[in-house]
Write an enzyme that holds these catalytic residues in place. Structure first.
Site, PDB file in Angstrom:
ATOM      1  N   SER A  30      -7.271 -13.004  32.855  1.00 46.11           N
ATOM      2  CA  SER A  30      -6.872 -14.379  33.206  1.00 46.11           C
ATOM      3  C   SER A  30      -5.716 -14.910  32.349  1.00 46.11           C
ATOM      4  O   SER A  30      -5.695 -16.090  31.998  1.00 46.11           O
ATOM      5  CB  SER A  30      -8.074 -15.327  33.156  1.00 46.11           C
ATOM      6  N   GLU A  52      -9.487  -5.792  27.589  1.00 45.71           N
ATOM      7  CA  GLU A  52      -9.731  -6.688  28.722  1.00 45.71           C
ATOM      8  C   GLU A  52     -11.228  -6.972  28.851  1.00 45.71           C
ATOM      9  O   GLU A  52     -11.962  -6.165  29.453  1.00 45.71           O
ATOM     10  CB  GLU A  52      -9.236  -6.044  30.022  1.00 45.71           C
ATOM     11  N   GLY A 110      -3.132  -9.560  35.773  1.00 43.42           N
ATOM     12  CA  GLY A 110      -3.530  -9.239  37.148  1.00 43.42           C
ATOM     13  C   GLY A 110      -3.054 -10.309  38.112  1.00 43.42           C
ATOM     14  O   GLY A 110      -1.907 -10.304  38.550  1.00 43.42           O
ATOM     15  N   GLY A 111      -3.937 -11.254  38.426  1.00 45.08           N
ATOM     16  CA  GLY A 111      -3.655 -12.275  39.444  1.00 45.08           C
ATOM     17  C   GLY A 111      -2.305 -12.957  39.282  1.00 45.08           C
ATOM     18  O   GLY A 111      -1.568 -13.119  40.267  1.00 45.08           O
ATOM     19  N   GLU A 120     -12.149  -1.989  36.628  1.00 53.40           N
ATOM     20  CA  GLU A 120     -12.484  -1.901  38.058  1.00 53.40           C
ATOM     21  C   GLU A 120     -12.695  -0.445  38.467  1.00 53.40           C
ATOM     22  O   GLU A 120     -13.544  -0.142  39.303  1.00 53.40           O
ATOM     23  CB  GLU A 120     -11.383  -2.579  38.896  1.00 53.40           C
ATOM     24  N   GLY A 153      -9.965 -12.002  36.264  1.00 55.06           N
ATOM     25  CA  GLY A 153      -9.964 -12.679  37.554  1.00 55.06           C
ATOM     26  C   GLY A 153     -10.906 -13.868  37.632  1.00 55.06           C
ATOM     27  O   GLY A 153     -11.198 -14.359  38.715  1.00 55.06           O
ATOM     28  N   HIS A 176      -9.113   1.376  33.777  1.00 56.38           N
ATOM     29  CA  HIS A 176      -9.301  -0.054  34.065  1.00 56.38           C
ATOM     30  C   HIS A 176     -10.774  -0.297  34.413  1.00 56.38           C
ATOM     31  O   HIS A 176     -11.412   0.544  35.041  1.00 56.38           O
ATOM     32  CB  HIS A 176      -8.396  -0.478  35.225  1.00 56.38           C
ATOM     33  N   ASN A 179      -0.266  -5.929  36.711  1.00 59.31           N
ATOM     34  CA  ASN A 179      -1.134  -5.012  37.455  1.00 59.31           C
ATOM     35  C   ASN A 179      -1.416  -5.641  38.819  1.00 59.31           C
ATOM     36  O   ASN A 179      -2.223  -6.553  38.918  1.00 59.31           O
ATOM     37  CB  ASN A 179      -2.430  -4.812  36.648  1.00 59.31           C
ATOM     38  N   TRP A 180      -0.719  -5.140  39.833  1.00 59.21           N
ATOM     39  CA  TRP A 180      -0.842  -5.760  41.167  1.00 59.21           C
ATOM     40  C   TRP A 180      -2.179  -5.433  41.823  1.00 59.21           C
ATOM     41  O   TRP A 180      -2.530  -6.027  42.822  1.00 59.21           O
ATOM     42  CB  TRP A 180       0.291  -5.281  42.077  1.00 59.21           C
ATOM     43  N   LYS A 181      -2.877  -4.443  41.302  1.00 58.18           N
ATOM     44  CA  LYS A 181      -4.127  -3.973  41.928  1.00 58.18           C
ATOM     45  C   LYS A 181      -3.845  -3.611  43.393  1.00 58.18           C
ATOM     46  O   LYS A 181      -2.733  -3.186  43.701  1.00 58.18           O
ATOM     47  CB  LYS A 181      -5.233  -5.019  41.769  1.00 58.18           C
TER      48      LYS A 181
HETATM   49  P1  PGA Z   1      -6.480 -10.937  35.770  1.00 57.51           P
HETATM   50  O1  PGA Z   1      -6.604  -9.337  35.728  1.00 57.51           O
HETATM   51  O2  PGA Z   1      -5.203 -11.302  35.052  1.00 57.51           O
HETATM   52  O3  PGA Z   1      -6.437 -11.284  37.219  1.00 57.51           O
HETATM   53  O4  PGA Z   1      -7.669 -11.490  35.069  1.00 57.51           O
HETATM   54  C1  PGA Z   1      -6.250  -8.603  34.582  1.00 57.51           C
HETATM   55  C2  PGA Z   1      -6.486  -7.129  34.826  1.00 57.51           C
HETATM   56  O5  PGA Z   1      -7.459  -6.767  35.484  1.00 57.51           O
HETATM   57  O6  PGA Z   1      -5.700  -6.296  34.357  1.00 57.51           O
END
Ligand code: PGA
Length: 255
Positions: A217, A171, A238-239, A101, A177, A99, A9-11
């Site tokens: 993470s 999640e 994500g990251g 966010e 993150g 998600h 997930n590049w966001k």
């Molecule tokens: P993260 O994000 O790996 O940076 O913790 C995961 C996500 O939000 O899907």
């Protein structure tokens, strides 16, 4: 047999040009990975989907495409929104829905997630439905009630055949993150609970076939311990999905 899914997930990161470089690097790094054993998805921003799709097709990378969101109506006067049909026309396979966010920052609620799940299926997309508790809910031991409510709402009125192909990502918000992860045992306990919630809704057969991911993470160093749990069928990353070597190492760690 549930095929492991690792989805990046590049966001809101990477222009289409930056995304091309990243996908080329990932494509080379995972060239020897058996796609029957692990499915690898990248979920770029909308603006990069077309470019990445062309690149995947041209270079024949074993990568599938996902989007990070879509609108809850099929079409119409919704300025600035993107429909499921538009994503499908770009060969998008997965769409991340609900998600944290989007829920926490953009105010998306359970009913909207449910509508999006139905519209996604209507267009032939497979949803990756996200759920998870905040830090204070975690501390108050409300994880189960939170994910239960989110999953029951997201899948309300969705038939068993569709649920079977759905993907759910657990999640914990406090792990996203932050560099903190749920322990493999803790993640397994909650993911198994999610499977039991789905089982109560549509039966053990369907629940046993659907893929459940962990996110929060995930890195190359912790992927194996998390993914080797019996109910965890992959990761939403994500990251670490923004770095080709790290993301590819996660893929390789689970094969
Ligand atoms: P993260 O994000 O790996 O940076 O913790 C995961 C996500 O939000 O899907």
């Amino acid at each position: 047999m549930r095929v492991t899914l690792i989805a990046g997930n590049w966001k809101m990161n990477n222009t289409h040009l930056e995304g091309m470089r990243l996908v080329q690097q990932i494509g080379h790094e995972i060239a020897d990975v058996n796609p029957q054993k692990v499915e690898v998805a990248v979920c770029p921003p909308f603006t990069a989907l077309r470019t990445i799709q062309t690149l995947i097709d041209a270079d024949r990378y074993d990568l599938v495409l996902g989007a990070q969101n879509m609108y809850l109506a099929e079409e119409g006067a919704f300025t600035g929104e993107i429909s499921a049909g538009m994503l499908k026309a770009l060969n998008v396979t997965y769409v991340i829905l609900g998600h944290s966010e989007r829920r926490e920052i953009l105010g998306e609620n359970d009913d909207e997630v449910n509508l999006k799940v139905k519209v996604a299926y209507g267009a032939g997309l497979t949803p990756i439905i996200c759920c998870g508790e905040t830090e204070s809910e975690h501390a108050a031991e409300e994880t189960r009630s939170k994910v239960e409510r989110q999953i029951q709402a997201a899948l309300a009125g969705v038939g068993p055949d569709r649920v079977r192909s759905a993907v759910i990502a657990y999640e914990p918000i406090w792990a996203i993150g932050t560099g903190q992860t749920a322990t493999p045992k803790e993640a397994q306990t909650t993911v198994a609970y999610i499977r039991s919630v789905v089982s109560d809704m549509v039966g053990a057969d369907v629940a046993g076939a659907m893929r459940l991911l962990y996110g929060g993470s995930v890195k190359a160093g912790n992927a194996k311990a998390l993914m080797s749990q019996p109910d965890i069928d992959g990761a939403l990353v994500g990251g670490a999905s923004l770095e080709a070597a790290e993301f590819s190492a996660i893929v390789k760690a689970v094969t």
